[in-house]
Motif scaffolding. Structure first.
Motif, PDB file in Angstrom:
ATOM      1  N   ALA A 117       0.827  -1.203   0.000  1.00  0.00           N
ATOM      2  CA  ALA A 117       0.000   0.000   0.000  1.00  0.00           C
ATOM      3  C   ALA A 117       0.863   1.255   0.000  1.00  0.00           C
ATOM      4  O   ALA A 117       0.581   2.215  -0.724  1.00  0.00           O
ATOM      5  CB  ALA A 117      -0.937  -0.006   1.208  1.00  0.00           C
ATOM      6  N   GLU A 118       1.923   1.240   0.783  1.00  0.00           N
ATOM      7  CA  GLU A 118       2.806   2.409   0.820  1.00  0.00           C
ATOM      8  C   GLU A 118       3.573   2.567  -0.490  1.00  0.00           C
ATOM      9  O   GLU A 118       3.832   3.680  -0.934  1.00  0.00           O
ATOM     10  CB  GLU A 118       3.766   2.301   1.996  1.00  0.00           C
ATOM     11  N   ALA A 119       3.930   1.455  -1.128  1.00  0.00           N
ATOM     12  CA  ALA A 119       4.640   1.528  -2.406  1.00  0.00           C
ATOM     13  C   ALA A 119       3.754   2.125  -3.498  1.00  0.00           C
ATOM     14  O   ALA A 119       4.236   2.828  -4.390  1.00  0.00           O
ATOM     15  CB  ALA A 119       5.135   0.144  -2.820  1.00  0.00           C
ATOM     16  N   ILE A 120       2.465   1.858  -3.436  1.00  0.00           N
ATOM     17  CA  ILE A 120       1.530   2.393  -4.428  1.00  0.00           C
ATOM     18  C   ILE A 120       1.312   3.891  -4.208  1.00  0.00           C
ATOM     19  O   ILE A 120       1.122   4.635  -5.150  1.00  0.00           O
ATOM     20  CB  ILE A 120       0.188   1.628  -4.361  1.00  0.00           C
ATOM     21  N   GLY A 121       1.354   4.335  -2.941  1.00  0.00           N
ATOM     22  CA  GLY A 121       1.186   5.764  -2.700  1.00  0.00           C
ATOM     23  C   GLY A 121       0.292   6.135  -1.541  1.00  0.00           C
ATOM     24  O   GLY A 121       0.032   7.316  -1.318  1.00  0.00           O
ATOM     25  N   PHE A 122      -0.205   5.160  -0.786  1.00  0.00           N
ATOM     26  CA  PHE A 122      -0.996   5.500   0.395  1.00  0.00           C
ATOM     27  C   PHE A 122      -0.085   6.141   1.430  1.00  0.00           C
ATOM     28  O   PHE A 122       0.979   5.619   1.755  1.00  0.00           O
ATOM     29  CB  PHE A 122      -1.650   4.249   1.004  1.00  0.00           C
ATOM     30  N   ARG A 123      -0.513   7.290   1.944  1.00  0.00           N
ATOM     31  CA  ARG A 123       0.291   7.965   2.964  1.00  0.00           C
ATOM     32  C   ARG A 123      -0.049   7.464   4.358  1.00  0.00           C
ATOM     33  O   ARG A 123       0.817   7.380   5.216  1.00  0.00           O
ATOM     34  CB  ARG A 123       0.060   9.466   2.896  1.00  0.00           C
ATOM     35  N   ASP A 124      -1.333   7.181   4.576  1.00  0.00           N
ATOM     36  CA  ASP A 124      -1.782   6.729   5.891  1.00  0.00           C
ATOM     37  C   ASP A 124      -2.365   5.326   5.772  1.00  0.00           C
ATOM     38  O   ASP A 124      -3.323   5.105   5.029  1.00  0.00           O
ATOM     39  CB  ASP A 124      -2.847   7.675   6.457  1.00  0.00           C
ATOM     40  N   VAL A 125      -1.782   4.395   6.517  1.00  0.00           N
ATOM     41  CA  VAL A 125      -2.290   3.036   6.587  1.00  0.00           C
ATOM     42  C   VAL A 125      -2.585   2.755   8.061  1.00  0.00           C
ATOM     43  O   VAL A 125      -1.707   2.886   8.917  1.00  0.00           O
ATOM     44  CB  VAL A 125      -1.264   2.007   6.051  1.00  0.00           C
ATOM     45  N   VAL A 126      -3.828   2.413   8.363  1.00  0.00           N
ATOM     46  CA  VAL A 126      -4.271   2.186   9.720  1.00  0.00           C
ATOM     47  C   VAL A 126      -4.595   0.705   9.897  1.00  0.00           C
ATOM     48  O   VAL A 126      -5.329   0.146   9.085  1.00  0.00           O
ATOM     49  CB  VAL A 126      -5.532   3.041  10.034  1.00  0.00           C
ATOM     50  N   LEU A 127      -4.030   0.098  10.926  1.00  0.00           N
ATOM     51  CA  LEU A 127      -4.367  -1.290  11.255  1.00  0.00           C
ATOM     52  C   LEU A 127      -5.489  -1.271  12.275  1.00  0.00           C
ATOM     53  O   LEU A 127      -5.365  -0.670  13.350  1.00  0.00           O
ATOM     54  CB  LEU A 127      -3.155  -2.029  11.813  1.00  0.00           C
ATOM     55  N   VAL A 128      -6.590  -1.914  11.962  1.00  0.00           N
ATOM     56  CA  VAL A 128      -7.756  -1.934  12.840  1.00  0.00           C
ATOM     57  C   VAL A 128      -7.543  -3.004  13.898  1.00  0.00           C
ATOM     58  O   VAL A 128      -7.234  -4.145  13.581  1.00  0.00           O
ATOM     59  CB  VAL A 128      -9.051  -2.217  12.038  1.00  0.00           C
ATOM     60  N   VAL A 129      -7.698  -2.623  15.154  1.00  0.00           N
ATOM     61  CA  VAL A 129      -7.554  -3.566  16.267  1.00  0.00           C
ATOM     62  C   VAL A 129      -8.770  -3.453  17.175  1.00  0.00           C
ATOM     63  O   VAL A 129      -9.469  -2.449  17.188  1.00  0.00           O
ATOM     64  CB  VAL A 129      -6.272  -3.298  17.081  1.00  0.00           C
ATOM     65  N   THR A 130      -8.992  -4.510  17.929  1.00  0.00           N
ATOM     66  CA  THR A 130     -10.049  -4.501  18.936  1.00  0.00           C
ATOM     67  C   THR A 130      -9.364  -4.479  20.292  1.00  0.00           C
ATOM     68  O   THR A 130      -8.572  -5.366  20.587  1.00  0.00           O
ATOM     69  CB  THR A 130     -10.932  -5.767  18.830  1.00  0.00           C
ATOM     70  N   PRO A 131      -9.636  -3.458  21.107  1.00  0.00           N
ATOM     71  CA  PRO A 131      -8.967  -3.429  22.415  1.00  0.00           C
ATOM     72  C   PRO A 131      -9.435  -4.581  23.278  1.00  0.00           C
ATOM     73  O   PRO A 131     -10.594  -4.988  23.227  1.00  0.00           O
ATOM     74  CB  PRO A 131      -9.392  -2.082  22.996  1.00  0.00           C
ATOM     75  N   GLY A 132      -8.515  -5.104  24.051  1.00  0.00           N
ATOM     76  CA  GLY A 132      -8.845  -6.201  24.956  1.00  0.00           C
ATOM     77  C   GLY A 132      -9.629  -5.706  26.151  1.00  0.00           C
ATOM     78  O   GLY A 132      -9.775  -4.500  26.378  1.00  0.00           O
ATOM     79  N   ALA A 133     -10.133  -6.625  26.919  1.00  0.00           N
ATOM     80  CA  ALA A 133     -10.889  -6.275  28.113  1.00  0.00           C
ATOM     81  C   ALA A 133      -9.963  -5.646  29.139  1.00  0.00           C
ATOM     82  O   ALA A 133      -8.810  -6.066  29.290  1.00  0.00           O
ATOM     83  CB  ALA A 133     -11.558  -7.513  28.699  1.00  0.00           C
ATOM     84  N   ALA A 134     -10.440  -4.634  29.826  1.00  0.00           N
ATOM     85  CA  ALA A 134      -9.628  -3.971  30.849  1.00  0.00           C
ATOM     86  C   ALA A 134      -9.407  -4.914  32.016  1.00  0.00           C
ATOM     87  O   ALA A 134     -10.336  -5.602  32.440  1.00  0.00           O
ATOM     88  CB  ALA A 134     -10.316  -2.691  31.315  1.00  0.00           C
ATOM     89  N   PRO A 135      -8.176  -4.948  32.542  1.00  0.00           N
ATOM     90  CA  PRO A 135      -7.920  -5.863  33.669  1.00  0.00           C
ATOM     91  C   PRO A 135      -8.570  -5.389  34.931  1.00  0.00           C
ATOM     92  O   PRO A 135      -8.878  -4.335  35.186  1.00  0.00           O
ATOM     93  CB  PRO A 135      -6.397  -5.850  33.803  1.00  0.00           C
TER      94      PRO A 135
END
Length: 135
Positions: A117-135
């Motif tokens: 994605a960065e090689a093609i030209g995307f400046r911002d790449v966001v990885l979607v995560v799910t936060p874990g349960a709070a301890p």
């Protein structure tokens, strides 16, 4: 009567104290030394932002547990991914790409997508995560 003192036998030098000192030095240097290879420059790891709002707009690339890809809800095959990225960027050069990978997807399926994605030209790449349960 003349009393003579016995001459004391010279004691052999004990090396027990020396062994203790060497042992303490060994432990000291093991504790303060680094056993891993260090980079020749300063490396500060990135900080994850959990709980932050997802950026609005952009394109979403979904990765299944088996490594199959879907771009904005349509299945895309790996060979055509660059052309699909290029078509998206032709419409909006500042487009953000969100990569939403299944939790069982192997990292070998996800990380190369960021580079592509960065090689093609995307400046911002966001990885979607799910936060874990709070301890």
């Amino acid at each position: 009567m003349k009393l003579t003192r016995r001459t004391p036998n010279p004691q052999s030098e004990t090396i027990i104290a020396l062994i203790d000192v060497v042992f303490f030095l060994l432990v000291f240097f093991m504790l303060i030394g680094r056993m891993d290879a260090t980079a020749p420059f300063d490396v500060t790891p990135p900080q994850a932002e959990t709980g932050a709002d997802m950026p609005a707009g952009g394109a979403t690339l979904s990765v299944s547990a088996a490594g199959d890809l879907a771009l904005d809800g349509r299945e895309v095959f790996g060979a055509y991914l660059e052309s699909a990225f290029a078509a998206l960027l032709a419409d909006d050069p500042d487009l953000t790409l969100r990569i939403n990978a299944h939790r069982d997807a192997e990292i070998r399926h996800v990380l190369p997508l960021v580079g592509r994605a960065e090689a093609i030209g995307f400046r911002d790449v966001v990885l979607v995560v799910t936060p874990g349960a709070a301890p």
